[in-house]
Motif scaffolding. Structure first.
Motif, mmCIF file in Angstrom:
data_model
loop_
_atom_site.group_PDB
_atom_site.id
_atom_site.type_symbol
_atom_site.label_atom_id
_atom_site.label_comp_id
_atom_site.label_asym_id
_atom_site.label_seq_id
_atom_site.Cartn_x
_atom_site.Cartn_y
_atom_site.Cartn_z
ATOM 1 N N ALA A 296 0.826 -1.206 0.000
ATOM 2 C CA ALA A 296 0.000 0.000 0.000
ATOM 3 C C ALA A 296 0.863 1.259 0.000
ATOM 4 N N VAL A 297 1.888 1.269 0.833
ATOM 5 C CA VAL A 297 2.781 2.431 0.883
ATOM 6 C C VAL A 297 3.480 2.617 -0.459
ATOM 7 N N SER A 298 3.928 1.522 -1.051
ATOM 8 C CA SER A 298 4.636 1.587 -2.334
ATOM 9 C C SER A 298 3.750 2.143 -3.429
ATOM 10 N N MET A 299 2.483 1.723 -3.462
ATOM 11 C CA MET A 299 1.569 2.208 -4.499
ATOM 12 C C MET A 299 1.245 3.689 -4.315
ATOM 13 N N ILE A 300 1.100 4.123 -3.070
ATOM 14 C CA ILE A 300 0.828 5.545 -2.825
ATOM 15 C C ILE A 300 2.019 6.394 -3.254
ATOM 16 N N VAL A 301 3.214 5.947 -2.884
ATOM 17 C CA VAL A 301 4.421 6.694 -3.242
ATOM 18 C C VAL A 301 4.630 6.683 -4.756
ATOM 19 N N ALA A 302 4.418 5.523 -5.382
ATOM 20 C CA ALA A 302 4.587 5.432 -6.835
ATOM 21 C C ALA A 302 3.600 6.340 -7.565
ATOM 22 N N GLY A 303 2.347 6.373 -7.079
ATOM 23 C CA GLY A 303 1.361 7.253 -7.694
ATOM 24 C C GLY A 303 1.743 8.715 -7.541
ATOM 25 N N ALA A 304 2.219 9.083 -6.348
ATOM 26 C CA ALA A 304 2.636 10.466 -6.107
ATOM 27 C C ALA A 304 3.835 10.829 -6.975
ATOM 28 N N TRP A 305 4.740 9.866 -7.173
ATOM 29 C CA TRP A 305 5.927 10.099 -8.001
ATOM 30 C C TRP A 305 5.529 10.454 -9.439
ATOM 31 N N GLN A 306 4.398 9.885 -9.874
ATOM 32 C CA GLN A 306 3.934 10.149 -11.236
ATOM 33 C C GLN A 306 2.901 11.272 -11.303
ATOM 34 N N GLY A 307 2.696 11.948 -10.192
ATOM 35 C CA GLY A 307 1.847 13.132 -10.226
ATOM 36 C C GLY A 307 0.522 13.040 -9.507
ATOM 37 N N ALA A 308 0.222 11.896 -8.883
ATOM 38 C CA ALA A 308 -1.042 11.785 -8.148
ATOM 39 C C ALA A 308 -1.010 12.714 -6.936
ATOM 40 N N GLU A 309 -2.140 13.315 -6.663
ATOM 41 C CA GLU A 309 -2.224 14.238 -5.530
ATOM 42 C C GLU A 309 -2.360 13.470 -4.227
#
Length: 209
Positions: free
Chosen positions: A104-117
């Motif tokens: 879960a942490v990895s997916m949140i960080v990965a999404g943020a890395w690609q621009g997710a708010e």
């Protein structure tokens, strides 16, 4: 002084176990509520048997919550299916919590890395999921589980991964990650194996409790 907070005396005290149980119990309920929309969609669009594979993190939390009950109320005698059931539940509590906590942490960080708010809920989820992984490995030394049950629990993880990415019932991803599904799938399978290795290493080198 700090060593006291890592000791068996402190960690297995009812004054610590009860609040930990309540936090995990409430977190489990919140987790299933979090998955409500996906559970409803899966119910409407998929065979019923796939529902069990949808709520990953809250089910991991559920297993750990049950494992805490074993510590709060140790069975007076364990044999046969009762003993086997405890071993498997505790193994599932460990490998599932480590796997989905990190995932879960990895997916949140990965999404943020690609621009997710990111909002406050994302930070809350990252903190709570890291806590899941940490507490599972911390309490493994007090559990009865063994290598065979850890293998069985990892088999469940791999089955869950297969169902998730074969039938499309994996947890919802940030929009920014939808074009990286093959990478997410590979990471997920790899994390299942990593969780098994982390559990085995902790189990082998745990101090005598």
């Amino acid at each position: 002084m700090l060593s006291f907070f890592w000791s068996r005396h402190f960690l297995l005290s009812r004054a610590f176990l009860w609040p930990l149980f309540i936090v995990n119990f409430l977190g489990t309920i919140y987790g299933y509520i979090w998955y409500e929309d996906q559970l409803v969609a899966t119910f409407n669009e998929h065979p019923l048997w796939r529902l069990v594979f949808v709520p990953d993190s809250p089910t991991a939390s559920l297993f750990f919550t049950i494992a805490l009950l074993y510590l709060l109320f140790p069975p007076k005698s364990e044999y046969g299916m009762v003993k086997m059931g405890r071993y498997i539940i505790e193994a599932l509590a460990v490998v599932c919590s480590v796997k989905y906590g990190i995932w879960a942490v990895s997916m949140i960080v990965a999404g943020a890395w690609q621009g997710a708010e990111l909002n406050w809920q994302h930070y809350m989820l990252m903190a709570s999921h890291l806590g899941m992984a940490f507490e599972a490995l911390l309490f493994l030394r007090f559990m009865k589980t063994g290598i065979v049950s850890l293998v069985i629990a990892t088999g469940w993880l791999l089955l869950n991964d297969t169902v998730d990415y074969t039938f499309g019932v994996f947890p919802y991803l940030a929009r920014e990650l939808r074009d990286d599904l093959s990478a997410v799938r590979g990471f997920t399978y790899g994390l299942s194996l990593f969780s098994f290795l982390a559990a085995v290493m902790t189990w082998r080198f745990r101090k005598k409790a």
